[in-house]
Write a protein that holds these residues in place. Structure first.
Motif, short mmCIF file in Angstrom:
data_model
loop_
_atom_site.label_atom_id
_atom_site.label_comp_id
_atom_site.label_asym_id
_atom_site.label_seq_id
_atom_site.Cartn_x
_atom_site.Cartn_y
_atom_site.Cartn_z
N GLU A 1 0.84 -1.20 0.00
CA GLU A 1 0.00 0.00 0.00
C GLU A 1 0.87 1.25 0.00
N ARG A 2 0.46 2.23 -0.81
CA ARG A 2 1.14 3.52 -0.84
C ARG A 2 0.12 4.63 -0.68
N LEU A 3 0.45 5.60 0.14
CA LEU A 3 -0.44 6.73 0.40
C LEU A 3 -0.05 7.91 -0.48
N VAL A 4 -1.04 8.52 -1.10
CA VAL A 4 -0.82 9.74 -1.88
C VAL A 4 -1.65 10.85 -1.25
N HIS A 5 -0.95 11.87 -0.77
CA HIS A 5 -1.60 12.96 -0.04
C HIS A 5 -1.72 14.17 -0.95
N PHE A 6 -2.97 14.71 -1.09
CA PHE A 6 -3.23 15.83 -1.97
C PHE A 6 -3.48 17.11 -1.15
N PRO A 7 -3.34 18.26 -1.76
CA PRO A 7 -3.59 19.51 -1.04
C PRO A 7 -5.06 19.90 -1.01
N PHE A 8 -5.95 18.90 -1.14
CA PHE A 8 -7.39 19.15 -1.10
C PHE A 8 -8.11 17.84 -0.83
N PRO B 1 -11.73 2.04 -16.41
CA PRO B 1 -12.11 0.62 -16.37
C PRO B 1 -10.92 -0.32 -16.52
N GLY B 2 -9.88 0.10 -17.23
CA GLY B 2 -8.73 -0.77 -17.44
C GLY B 2 -7.97 -1.13 -16.19
N LEU B 3 -8.18 -0.38 -15.10
CA LEU B 3 -7.47 -0.65 -13.85
C LEU B 3 -8.31 -1.45 -12.86
N GLU B 4 -9.55 -1.74 -13.22
CA GLU B 4 -10.39 -2.52 -12.31
C GLU B 4 -9.78 -3.90 -12.11
N GLY B 5 -9.65 -4.28 -10.85
CA GLY B 5 -9.03 -5.55 -10.50
C GLY B 5 -7.52 -5.48 -10.36
N LEU B 6 -6.92 -4.44 -10.94
CA LEU B 6 -5.47 -4.26 -10.84
C LEU B 6 -5.08 -3.28 -9.74
N LEU B 7 -5.95 -2.31 -9.47
CA LEU B 7 -5.63 -1.27 -8.51
C LEU B 7 -6.77 -1.10 -7.53
N GLU B 8 -6.44 -1.21 -6.24
CA GLU B 8 -7.42 -0.96 -5.18
C GLU B 8 -7.22 0.46 -4.66
N VAL B 9 -8.31 1.21 -4.58
CA VAL B 9 -8.24 2.62 -4.17
C VAL B 9 -9.23 2.87 -3.05
N GLN B 10 -8.76 3.51 -2.00
CA GLN B 10 -9.64 4.01 -0.96
C GLN B 10 -9.22 5.44 -0.66
N ILE B 11 -10.19 6.36 -0.70
CA ILE B 11 -9.89 7.76 -0.46
C ILE B 11 -10.57 8.20 0.83
N GLU C 1 -10.76 11.67 2.89
CA GLU C 1 -10.45 13.10 2.90
C GLU C 1 -9.42 13.44 1.81
N ASP C 2 -8.21 13.85 2.20
CA ASP C 2 -7.20 14.29 1.24
C ASP C 2 -6.14 13.24 0.95
N THR C 3 -6.39 11.99 1.32
CA THR C 3 -5.39 10.94 1.15
C THR C 3 -5.98 9.76 0.39
N ALA C 4 -5.26 9.30 -0.65
CA ALA C 4 -5.64 8.11 -1.40
C ALA C 4 -4.74 6.96 -0.98
N TYR C 5 -5.34 5.82 -0.65
CA TYR C 5 -4.61 4.63 -0.27
C TYR C 5 -4.63 3.68 -1.47
N LEU C 6 -3.47 3.50 -2.10
CA LEU C 6 -3.37 2.75 -3.34
C LEU C 6 -2.64 1.44 -3.13
N THR C 7 -3.21 0.36 -3.67
CA THR C 7 -2.55 -0.95 -3.63
C THR C 7 -2.70 -1.61 -4.99
N ALA C 8 -1.58 -1.96 -5.61
CA ALA C 8 -1.60 -2.66 -6.89
C ALA C 8 -1.66 -4.16 -6.63
N ASN C 9 -2.57 -4.86 -7.29
CA ASN C 9 -2.69 -6.30 -7.13
C ASN C 9 -1.75 -7.06 -8.06
N ALA C 10 -1.21 -6.37 -9.06
CA ALA C 10 -0.29 -6.97 -10.02
C ALA C 10 0.41 -5.85 -10.77
N PRO C 11 1.53 -6.15 -11.44
CA PRO C 11 2.18 -5.10 -12.24
C PRO C 11 1.27 -4.64 -13.38
#
Length: 252
Positions: free
Chosen positions: A37-44, A52-62, A64-74
């Motif tokens: 998991e990698r956190l991306v912090h935005f100024p808003f 649609p091409g990233l469905e199943g490959l990238l898990e995203v939870q937002i 407030e101002d932080t996105a929690y990103l996890t790649a399931n595969a390269p």
């Protein structure tokens, strides 16, 4: 032969394991390692449109101002757009995932104006107003069903983390599969949008009395579910509680 253009330094690292990137029109590069998991912090406070091409490959939870990103595969670079919930800013991201890369656990994205949320927070520390259960339910419904550009700004409401696994037995007396879709709160009120899917061969009229759990209110998006496999076999039910979904006693 013209010399190759010199690459512009777009990001830096601090000693705390945070990478900093300044958005100056060019897309911000976000590199991920699969299953980390990698956190991306935005100024808003952010909204993200996932292609649609990233469905199943990238898990995203937002939250407030932080996105929690996890790649399931390269996966190769893909363009994702992030915008402020109030429509004041929009940042394109080039996200990719690769094996064997080492990245900082957090990426802090800055705007060139310097008006980051952390910088301006001290200038207005007034507490945001709370909203009632009707407003909170409407906000949750618009967040789920309306295009991101039409989601209203509602001060005092914040997104909450929620486990999206199925919850067996939430609805009594029928073959219904339930799983949380998202959760928001305002003051002491919490709303959880829960997906209800009819798994039987018969249509189903939802009966709120069949819900297990101590809920203040429950509002279905649609009251009638068609048999399984139909386009209308699924709806969302908005559950209002005085605590987060995971803390609500379900059995009574």
């Amino acid at each position: 032969m013209k010399p190759a253009p010199r690459a512009r330094k777009a990001s830096s690292h601090d000693n705390g394991g945070t990478q900093h990137a300044l958005f100056e029109r060019l897309p911000v590069h976000v590199l991920l390692a699969p299953d980390a998991e990698r956190l991306v912090h935005f100024p808003f406070v952010a909204l993200m449109d996932l292609p649609p091409g990233l469905e199943g490959l990238l898990e995203v939870q937002i939250i407030e101002d932080t996105a929690y990103l996890t790649a399931n595969a390269p996966f190769p670079r893909a363009r994702v757009h992030v915008q402020a919930i109030d429509g004041t800013a929009k940042i394109p991201l080039d996200i990719e995932a690769a094996e064997g890369v080492a990245v900082a656990p957090m990426l802090q994205v800055h705007l060139p104006s310097g008006d980051d949320a952390d910088d301006v927070a001290s200038t207005g520390s007034r507490e945001a107003p709370t909203v009632d259960m009707i407003e909170l339910t409407r906000y949750a419904a618009k967040t789920l069903y309306a295009p991101s550009r039409l989601v209203p700004v509602l001060p005092g409401v914040q997104q909450e983390p929620v486990d999206r696994k199925t919850v067996p037995g939430l609805y009594r007396g029928a073959e219904v599969e339930t799983a949380p879709l998202g959760a928001w709160s305002s003051g002491s009120l919490h709303v959880t949008a829960v997906r209800f899917t009819n798994r039987s061969d018969r249509p189903l009229e939802l009966d709120i009395e069949q819900l297990r759990g101590r809920w203040i209110a429950a509002t279905p998006q649609h009251w009638r579910l068609l048999p399984r496999g139909s386009e209308a076999d699924t709806t969302a039910v908005y559950l209002i509680s005085d605590r987060p979904f995971a803390a609500v006693p379900l059995w009574r």
